[in-house]
Design an enzyme around this catalytic site. Structure first.
Site, PDB file in Angstrom:
ATOM      1  N   GLU A  84       0.794  -1.220   0.000  1.00 56.97           N
ATOM      2  CA  GLU A  84       0.000   0.000   0.000  1.00 56.97           C
ATOM      3  C   GLU A  84       0.835   1.283   0.000  1.00 56.97           C
ATOM      4  OE1 GLU A  84      -2.986  -0.338   3.123  1.00 56.97           O
ATOM      5  OE2 GLU A  84      -4.157  -1.674   1.834  1.00 56.97           O
TER       6      GLU A  84
ATOM      7  N   GLU B 108      -5.902  -7.850  -1.060  1.00 60.29           N
ATOM      8  CA  GLU B 108      -6.671  -7.655   0.168  1.00 60.29           C
ATOM      9  C   GLU B 108      -8.111  -7.361  -0.197  1.00 60.29           C
ATOM     10  OE1 GLU B 108      -5.405  -4.589   2.887  1.00 60.29           O
ATOM     11  OE2 GLU B 108      -3.310  -5.256   2.841  1.00 60.29           O
TER      12      GLU B 108
END
Length: 185
Positions: A6, A124
């Site tokens: 991320e 995710e």
């Protein structure tokens, strides 16, 4: 390998691409054929895929994105998200409009993958435990099956905490989520 999960903050698309341009050759010097997982800026947002620059000749790169939409559903009541307590009670019914929203987003990713000749890893996805379990299971089922339909590998976020598919306190699976991820039929 995954260089960074991320990328965010100061790692906007241009800066992140510069980091990748510098780091991929370092890895390739000792691991020329090892797969590298790379996601776009803005927390591996599918909206940033269009800005991701990868070496065209390196076919050992798997592109990841994370999916938590609609955010007011998946993060309702999340203590680290300001204002999320006001979202508690948001449901996901899996109706046509709900599904079309997901389909639209996943089609963007699938089209990008086709145009860029890259495999996709949905790295995710999950819905926080403050959402009702029926909605969580419906959403999780739909996300997993749509990812599979498009040839995306996937990984649920996460095992045994706020989004968990397993309850470490009771030492039991959250059966609706487990069945959503790994159907018995």
């Amino acid at each position: 390998f995954e260089f960074l999960n991320e990328p965010s903050g100061g790692l906007v698309a241009g800066t992140w691409n510069t980091v990748l341009e510098a780091t991929i050759p370092v890895v390739r010097a000792s691991n020329p054929n090892r797969n590298i997982v790379i996601g776009p800026a803005k927390y591996n947002s599918l909206d940033s895929l269009k800005d991701l620059k990868l070496p065209a000749d390196d076919q050992h790169i798997i592109v990841t994105f994370h999916y938590y939409k609609p955010y007011q559903f998946t993060h309702q009541g999340a203590e680290w998200v300001q204002g999320s307590s006001g979202w508690v009670g948001t449901t996901w019914k899996g109706k046509s409009a709900d599904q079309q929203y997901v389909d639209f987003d996943f089609d963007i990713v699938a089209q990008w993958a086709k145009e860029n000749n890259r495999p996709i890893f949905l790295g995710e996805f999950g819905a926080y435990s403050k959402a009702d379990m029926t909605s969580r299971a419906l959403w999780t089922t739909y996300i997993a099956r749509e990812a599979e339909k498009l040839g995306f590998s996937w990984s649920y976020w996460e095992f045994g905490a706020g989004f968990g598919v397993y309850d470490p306190a009771t030492k039991k699976w959250n059966e609706p989520l487990l069945n959503a991820l790994i159907p018995t039929k």
